[in-house]
Design an enzyme around this catalytic site. Structure first.
Site, PDB file in Angstrom:
ATOM      1  CB  THR A 126      53.243  40.231 -70.515  1.00 42.49           C
ATOM      2  OG1 THR A 126      53.119  39.204 -71.490  1.00 42.49           O
ATOM      3  CG2 THR A 126      51.966  41.018 -70.438  1.00 42.49           C
ATOM      4  N   PRO A 128      52.331  45.999 -68.370  1.00 41.15           N
ATOM      5  CG  PRO A 128      52.282  47.238 -66.385  1.00 41.15           C
ATOM      6  CD  PRO A 128      53.219  46.541 -67.330  1.00 41.15           C
ATOM      7  CD  GLN A 336      24.299  22.367 -70.301  1.00 40.60           C
ATOM      8  OE1 GLN A 336      24.931  23.253 -69.735  1.00 40.60           O
ATOM      9  NE2 GLN A 336      22.982  22.362 -70.373  1.00 40.60           N
ATOM     10  CD  GLU A 363      53.429  30.120 -73.375  1.00 39.30           C
ATOM     11  OE1 GLU A 363      53.899  29.649 -74.425  1.00 39.30           O
ATOM     12  OE2 GLU A 363      53.700  29.690 -72.245  1.00 39.30           O
TER      13      GLU A 363
END
Ligand code: COS
Length: 378
Positions: A126, A128, A336, A363
Site C-alpha cells: 500500500t 499513500p 449492547q 487486505e
C-alpha cells in the site's frame, strides 16, 4: 464431505487455545492500553512453534497445513486481535510468498528465520495514493548493473517498525501497467530503508503499523522474488491466502464477543431475573452464534481448498467479507448486551468493537471483496 478436524489439526488447535488462554487473553487489555507490541509473548509463540506453522520443517517451520495455521490465528485473535494480525501478516503475507516464489537461497536466507520467529516480516504494498488500486503505485525500481535502486513510500505497513525482512512492490516498467510491477526482498539493514510515521490507530493498538520509506535503496537483482514483472500476480496470489487469515482473525474477535455476551447475560440480573431470560437478548445471542458458525465454516472451507491446491480466490474473499461483517456485528451486539459496562474501558467489549472494524478494511475492503467475488462469478 468431512467436517471433522484431523488428529494433527486438533492438536494444533489445543496448543494454540491453551497458549492464548494462558499467555494472551489475560494480558491483551494491558497491551492495548499501552499500545506496545508484546515482544516476549511473540518469542514464546515462536518457541511454541506458532510463527511458522504452515512452513515446511526444512525451512524452520512446523510442516502443518493451512487449516491448522488458520485455527491458530483464530485462537490467538480470540485473545488479542493485534497479536493475531501480527501473526497473519508475518506468515500469510511474507513467509507464504517466499515459500511459493522464492529460490532455495532466498528460502534459506529469509524464510527460515521468519518461520523460526527470530525475525519479523512485513509486506510493503500500500502507498499513500494506492490502496485498493494496487496498480497505480508510484514506487519505482530501476535496474543499475546487477542491482535495483528502489525509491518510494509505503503506507499503513503492519509489522514494519520491528521487521527485518520486507517484501516490497515497485514499478520496474510503468509503461506495462500492472505487468510492470516487481517484488523485492529488502533487508532492514540495506542503506536507505527508513521507518517514517508510526500510526496511532482506532483498534489493534498493540500491533505496530508505520510508513516505510525506500530512499534509493540498492537491492541485488538476486533479491527479486519470482520474475521481474510478476509482482502484481504475486501480490494477488498472496492476498488470496492472506484474506483467509484475516477471516480467521475476524472469527476469533467474534467468538470472544460471543463468549463475553453469554457470560454477562447469564449473570446480569435485571427485573428480578438474569437478562438471558429476555427474548431480546436470547435472539441476539442466537444470531451471533449462527453467523459465527457460518463465518467459521466459510473460513475453514477456503483454507481446505488451499490445502488441496485448488483455486480459492472467490472463497477467500467470501470468507473475509462475511467474517468481517460478522465480527463487527457480534462485537456491537455483545457491547449492547453489556449496556453501560460494555462502553467502559474496564471490559474488553469496546476493544473488540474497535478491533473488529479493521477487518472490513485491510487486505482488501469489503467493497473490494465484493468486486473480486463478482469478477469470479461473471
Ligand atoms: N491471483 C492471481 N492473479 C490475479 C488475481 C489473483 N487472485 N486477481 C487478478 N489477477 C491477475 C489477473 O488475471 C490479471 O492478469 P493479466 O496480467 O493476465 O491481465 C491481472 O492480475 C490484473 O487483474 P485485474 O485487471 O483484475 O486487476 P485490477 O487492477 O483491476 O485490480 C483488484 C484488481 C481490485 C481486485 C486488486 O487490485 C485488489 O485486490 N485490490 C485490493 C488490494 C488490497 O487488498 N490491498 C490491501 C493491501 S495489504 S493490507
Amino acid at each position: 464431505m468431512e467436517f471433522a478436524l484431523s488428529r494433527r489439526q486438533e492438536e494444533v488447535l489445543r496448543t494454540a487455545r491453551s497458549f492464548a488462554e494462558k499467555l494472551v487473553l489475560p494480558k491483551a487489555d494491558g497491551w492495548d492500553k499501552s499500545k506496545k507490541f508484546p515482544t516476549e509473548t511473540w518469542r514464546a509463540m515462536a518457541k511454541a512453534g506458532l510463527t511458522g506453522l504452515p512452513i515446511p520443517r526444512k525451512y524452520g517451520g512446523g510442516g502443518q497445513d493451512i487449516l491448522s495455521y488458520v485455527l491458530a490465528v483464530e485462537e490467538i485473535s480470540r485473545g488479542s486481535a493485534a497479536l493475531g494480525v501480527t501473526l497473519a501478516v508475518h506468515v500469510s503475507l511474507v513467509s507464504q510468498p517466499l515459500l511459493s516464489y522464492g529460490t532455495e537461497r532466498q528460502k534459506m536466507l529469509y524464510l527460515k528465520p521468519l518461520a523460526q520467529g527470530s525475525k519479523f516480516g512485513s509486506f510493503c504494498l500500500t502507498e499513500p495514493g494506492a490502496g485498493s488500486d494496487v496498480a497505480s503505485m508510484e514506487s519505482k525500481a530501476t535496474l543499475s548493473g546487477d542491482e535495483y535502486v528502489i525509491r518510494g513510500r509505503k503506507y499503513f505497513i503492519v509489522n514494519a517498525p520491528m521487521a527485518s525482512t520486507y517484501l516490497v512492490f515497485a514499478m520496474t516498467d510503468k509503461s506495462l501497467g500492472h505487468r510492470g510491477i516487481s517484488c523485492f526482498i529488502v533487508d532492514r539493514n540495506m542503506p536507505g530503508v527508513k521507518i517514517g510515521k508510526i500510526f496511532d490507530k482506532m483498534g489493534i493498538r498493540s500491533s505496530m503499523v508505520s510508513e516505510v520509506i525506500f530512499d534509493n535503496v540498492r537491492v541485488p537483482a538476486r533479491n527479486v522474488l519470482g520474475r521481474p514483472g510478476e509482482g502484481f500476480k504475486i501480490a494477488m496470489d498472496t492476498l488470496d491466502c492472506g484474506r483467509i487469515s484475516i477471516a480467521a482473525q475476524a472469527v476469533g474477535i467474534a467468538q470472544a464477543s460471543l463468549d463475553a455476551a453469554i457470560e454477562h447475560a447469564r449473570t446480569r440480573v435485571q427485573f428480578g431475573k438474569p437478562i438471558s431470560d429476555q427474548q431480546a437478548i436470547r435472539w441476539m445471542i442466537a444470531d451471533m452464534a449462527t453467523e459465527i458458525e457460518a463465518a467459521r465454516l466459510l473460513t475453514y472451507h477456503a483454507a481446505a481448498l488451499t490445502d488441496r491446491g485448488r483455486k480459492h480466490t472467490k472463497e477467500a474473499s467470501m470468507a473475509k467479507l462475511f467474517a468481517a461483517s460478522t465480527a463487527v456485528e457480534a462485537a456491537r451486539k455483545a457491547l449492547q448486551i453489556h449496556g453501560g459496562y460494555g462502553y467502559m474501558t474496564d471490559l474488553p467489549l469496546e476493544r473488540y468493537y474497535r478491533d473488529a472494524k479493521i477487518t472490513e478494511i485491510y487486505e482488501g475492503t469489503s467493497e473490494i471483496q465484493r468486486l473480486v467475488i463478482s469478477n469470479e462469478l461473471l
